[in-house]
Design a protein around this motif. Structure first.
Motif, mmCIF file in Angstrom:
data_model
loop_
_atom_site.group_PDB
_atom_site.id
_atom_site.type_symbol
_atom_site.label_atom_id
_atom_site.label_comp_id
_atom_site.label_asym_id
_atom_site.label_seq_id
_atom_site.Cartn_x
_atom_site.Cartn_y
_atom_site.Cartn_z
ATOM 1 N N LYS A 157 41.782 56.135 43.882
ATOM 2 C CA LYS A 157 40.695 55.474 43.167
ATOM 3 C C LYS A 157 41.214 54.749 41.928
ATOM 4 N N ALA A 158 42.173 55.347 41.242
ATOM 5 C CA ALA A 158 42.754 54.700 40.067
ATOM 6 C C ALA A 158 43.506 53.442 40.475
ATOM 7 N N LEU A 159 44.216 53.512 41.585
ATOM 8 C CA LEU A 159 44.961 52.336 42.065
ATOM 9 C C LEU A 159 44.005 51.227 42.489
ATOM 10 N N VAL A 160 42.930 51.580 43.203
ATOM 11 C CA VAL A 160 41.943 50.580 43.630
ATOM 12 C C VAL A 160 41.270 49.958 42.405
ATOM 13 N N ALA A 161 40.969 50.763 41.387
ATOM 14 C CA ALA A 161 40.357 50.240 40.165
ATOM 15 C C ALA A 161 41.266 49.225 39.490
ATOM 16 N N LEU A 162 42.541 49.533 39.430
ATOM 17 C CA LEU A 162 43.486 48.607 38.792
ATOM 18 C C LEU A 162 43.610 47.313 39.589
ATOM 19 N N ILE A 163 43.729 47.423 40.894
ATOM 20 C CA ILE A 163 43.864 46.212 41.732
ATOM 21 C C ILE A 163 42.599 45.363 41.653
ATOM 22 N N LEU A 164 41.428 45.994 41.755
ATOM 23 C CA LEU A 164 40.186 45.225 41.694
ATOM 24 C C LEU A 164 39.951 44.636 40.305
ATOM 25 N N GLY A 165 40.294 45.363 39.279
ATOM 26 C CA GLY A 165 40.133 44.844 37.913
ATOM 27 C C GLY A 165 40.993 43.625 37.670
ATOM 28 N N ILE A 166 42.261 43.719 38.026
ATOM 29 C CA ILE A 166 43.171 42.580 37.843
ATOM 30 C C ILE A 166 42.770 41.429 38.767
ATOM 31 N N GLY A 167 42.427 41.764 40.017
ATOM 32 C CA GLY A 167 42.006 40.722 40.964
ATOM 33 C C GLY A 167 40.735 40.026 40.518
ATOM 34 N N GLY A 168 39.787 40.765 39.981
ATOM 35 C CA GLY A 168 38.545 40.166 39.485
ATOM 36 C C GLY A 168 38.791 39.202 38.349
ATOM 37 N N VAL A 169 39.654 39.599 37.405
ATOM 38 C CA VAL A 169 39.989 38.708 36.288
ATOM 39 C C VAL A 169 40.674 37.449 36.807
ATOM 40 N N ALA A 170 41.618 37.627 37.725
ATOM 41 C CA ALA A 170 42.343 36.468 38.268
ATOM 42 C C ALA A 170 41.403 35.524 39.012
ATOM 43 N N LEU A 171 40.498 36.065 39.812
ATOM 44 C CA LEU A 171 39.575 35.208 40.558
ATOM 45 C C LEU A 171 38.599 34.482 39.637
ATOM 46 N N VAL A 172 38.157 35.131 38.600
ATOM 47 C CA VAL A 172 37.237 34.489 37.659
ATOM 48 C C VAL A 172 37.937 33.351 36.918
ATOM 49 N N ILE A 173 39.171 33.581 36.528
ATOM 50 C CA ILE A 173 39.913 32.548 35.794
ATOM 51 C C ILE A 173 40.302 31.398 36.716
ATOM 52 N N LEU A 174 40.681 31.708 37.944
ATOM 53 C CA LEU A 174 41.137 30.661 38.878
ATOM 54 C C LEU A 174 39.999 29.965 39.611
#
Length: 185
Positions: free
Chosen positions: A73-90
């Motif tokens: 769950k911690a790994l999924v949270a980190l991947i989704l958090g970083i991925g969400g920021v990247a998708l919003v910026i891009l």
């Protein structure tokens, strides 16, 4: 118990000579006790107390019985958090990609981060990973929310301009042109 008259050392009752200095013991000597002798002072018997050094207590790093590695769950949270920021910026740079997808992914990252933090004890290394994912999810949510609101405002404004232009309502267009003039000075 007997005590030597020469050196004051303690000896067994059946001893014939002092075990410390070798002085012969008189056969008629009655066993004495140290608390009955007033002038008893041993000459060569010096006692040294052994000093032990205690090593400071060091707590072992956290490791539970079934802890085999990374918390999912911690790994999924980190991947989704970083991925969400990247998708919003891009999102503005990707053709036909809505920013709200990054917003949704960031929110899911926050949910997984909170669940992982609640399951892991304080001091567990994966708790920091869950916290990082949660923080990235919050950043992605804020930026994605702003981007989604801006997109909705621009789209609704463009729709209003298109409707006004189609109706040939010049007063409507002049109101928006004044708005853009003030906005982009």
């Amino acid at each position: 118990m007997k005590f030597c008259e020469n050196c004051g050392a303690q000896m067994p009752d059946d001893a014939l000579c002092c075990t410390n200095c070798g002085t012969p013991i008189a056969a008629s000597q009655v066993p004495n006790h140290p608390f009955e002798q007033q002038d008893y002072q041993p000459q060569s018997a010096q006692y040294q107390q052994t000093q032990y050094q205690q090593t400071p207590f060091q707590q072992a790093p956290y490791q539970s019985a079934g802890d085999t590695g990374v918390n999912n769950k911690a790994l999924v949270a980190l991947i989704l958090g970083i991925g969400g920021v990247a998708l919003v910026i891009l999102a503005p740079f990707l053709a036909n990609f809505p920013a709200f997808i990054g917003l949704v992914i960031s929110i899911i990252g926050i949910v997984f981060g909170v669940k992982a933090r609640n399951e892991l004890p304080v001091g567990h290394p994966n708790r920091n990973m869950a916290t990082a994912g949660m923080i990235c999810g919050i950043i992605g949510t804020v930026v994605g929310g702003i981007a989604t609101l801006c997109t909705l405002c621009v789209c609704s404004m463009a729709a209003c301009l298109a409707v006004g232009a189609a109706n040939s309502d010049t007063s409507f267009l002049s109101e928006y042109s004044d708005f853009f003039t003030v906005l982009f000075r």
